[in-house]
Design an enzyme around this catalytic site. Sequence first.
Site, PDB file in Angstrom:
ATOM      1  CD  GLU A  42      -2.569   1.545   2.495  1.00 62.54           C
ATOM      2  OE1 GLU A  42      -2.206   0.987   3.549  1.00 62.54           O
ATOM      3  OE2 GLU A  42      -3.512   2.354   2.451  1.00 62.54           O
ATOM      4  NE  ARG A 268       4.328  -7.774  10.243  1.00 62.21           N
ATOM      5  CZ  ARG A 268       3.211  -7.144   9.917  1.00 62.21           C
ATOM      6  NH1 ARG A 268       2.092  -7.405  10.582  1.00 62.21           N
ATOM      7  NH2 ARG A 268       3.191  -6.239   8.970  1.00 62.21           N
ATOM      8  CE  LYS A 278       3.900   0.187   4.649  1.00 63.19           C
ATOM      9  NZ  LYS A 278       2.885   0.293   3.573  1.00 63.19           N
TER      10      LYS A 278
END
Length: 564
Positions: A42, A268, A278
Amino acid sequence: MSEPNAETPSPAADHRDFIRDIVAADIASGRIGVPVTRFPPEPNGYLHIGHAKSICLNFGIAAEFGGHCNLRFDDTNPVKEEQEYIDSIQADVRWLGFDWGENLFHASDYFEQLYAWAVHLIREGKAFVDDLSADEIRETRGTLTEPGTDSPHRGRGVEENLDLFARMRAGEFPNGARVLRARIDMASPNINLRDPVLYRIVHASHPRTGDAWCIYPTYDYAHGQSDAIEGVTHSICTLEFDVHRPLYDWLIANLPVPHVPRQYEFARLALTYTVLSKRFLLRLVNDGRVRGWDDPRMPTISGLRRRGFPAEGIRNFATAVGVAKADSTHEVALLEHHVREVLNRTSHRRFGVIDPVKVVITNFPDDLVETMEVVNNPEDPSAGERPVAFGRELWIERDDFMEAPAPKFFRLAPGREVRLRNAYFITCDEVVKDADGRVTELRCTYDPATRGGDSPDGRRPKATLHWVSAAHAIPAEIRLYDYLFTRPDPGADGRDLLEDLNPASEAIVHGYVEPALAEARPGETVQFERLGYFCADPDSRPGALVFNRALTLKDTWAKVQARG
RNA sequence: UGGCGCGUGGCUCAACGGUAGAGCACCUGACUCUGGAUCAGGGGGUUCUAGGUUCGAAUCCUAGCGCGCCAGCCA
């Protein structure tokens, strides 16, 4: 000298993991011909080392099995997404060494198709327009242990739904007024199946579609269908999406999609002394606590690049880390190991003194300048040699001298002889100090018979020091970097992440480097002998050099000191 | 508490019913004009626990415990 480049990653090593096993089995069984994967960022921030793991996985599998990997921007939320991020993501993936060829896509490319499929769901009675507010939807969703309750609009007729949905698209309603929901099961034990929202009204302009739309699909609705459109065979995502898989499959099963993709989840990446959020990284940037997304302390791809970490090292790390389903935190030491491994092999050696103290060789002729030929990289003979000037006055590292040497300290001390690398043996005769007792100069004598660094009588000093001729040295700003956090587990036990920030993560010093570094180009990484790897910063200019310390060399003396 | 996922040396991962391995980290030694690099060696695991199936279980079954994820109109 080693520079960021984009050589093609070497294909399929002997590493296997559960996803590669699945791909291999799917090929063997004939379910697929070749795999098609995708990396779906994204564009709401810069890529970090965690994304690098995913990039290496997706592009790696495609390359190893003869398929291809798409770069697809998951741009379904215009309020958070920006062109700057779209650009940086592409640059970072390329720098890492991967190529998506013609396969650059955006979820926004499919908005029209996605809309048509939503209409299809409505016609089938599998989606409805809901007038409930966000709060009301939350209140009626139920809890982990209690089922939700049906929306009063759940039974709305097809024609009314069609009309309302068209008017949503036409912009007749304000943000939040209505949503399109799938009609699945408000009593499902999987909360993601309790009539999930498919479309919401967002009057915001989109980086790509501008103001063409005021309704946007949610991730759940857009992702799997985008996979289907692109013919993705293995849609690989992180663990937190595994509870979404039933919804992913439901949508694929209830829509006339051209292809059936499957989703697989892996753990992850997490790293000690590092935060890969982020949201938090954005905060560091916005609060000015770092020099930007590409600050050398940031775990972003651009930060690692500016720091001097080579793409190959990052790729090798990603391979070493493996792929599994157990939540895990790797030690940064593993990343550093792989970075050192490539830097040791590829970077030119140079002399740089970071904390200088003057040495005067009292028996060396005043006006004499000698030129030493010095090997550029002992690991790579083809790297050649360079001339290095040597004179009567030198800079050496303050750390390399101790007036009262500690027990296991092998370097320079009064009366002790050491070797100046590729030059001469010197012996310290006299220590000059200022009023505060700080050493300002070491007066030494050299042995002319040891030119080049060897003694005809076989004497072998226990230490070899790096040095820079004072008359030829070029001043440089050197930025010493350390972990951004003081603890391996920042933010643990409910602490605010800011509490764990390392106030000494950046230290700026001024030293001297040898003339060969005068024109160092930003991005160039060299080894300052005995100190570590340093990368010329984008701020660096001829006449105002700036180097970032990527990593120190392994230092057993430091270890001895630490043990006391 | 409902659903889902996961639990193998300090860290990460392998072993896919047949005597528990690797990389990193750590320790020791050799070598060395980087206290680097390289090489050789070493310590360290009741495979979460308890039952069960089997000639044989880290692998299969059951229960328990622990950890993670899910109640955004984020992804």
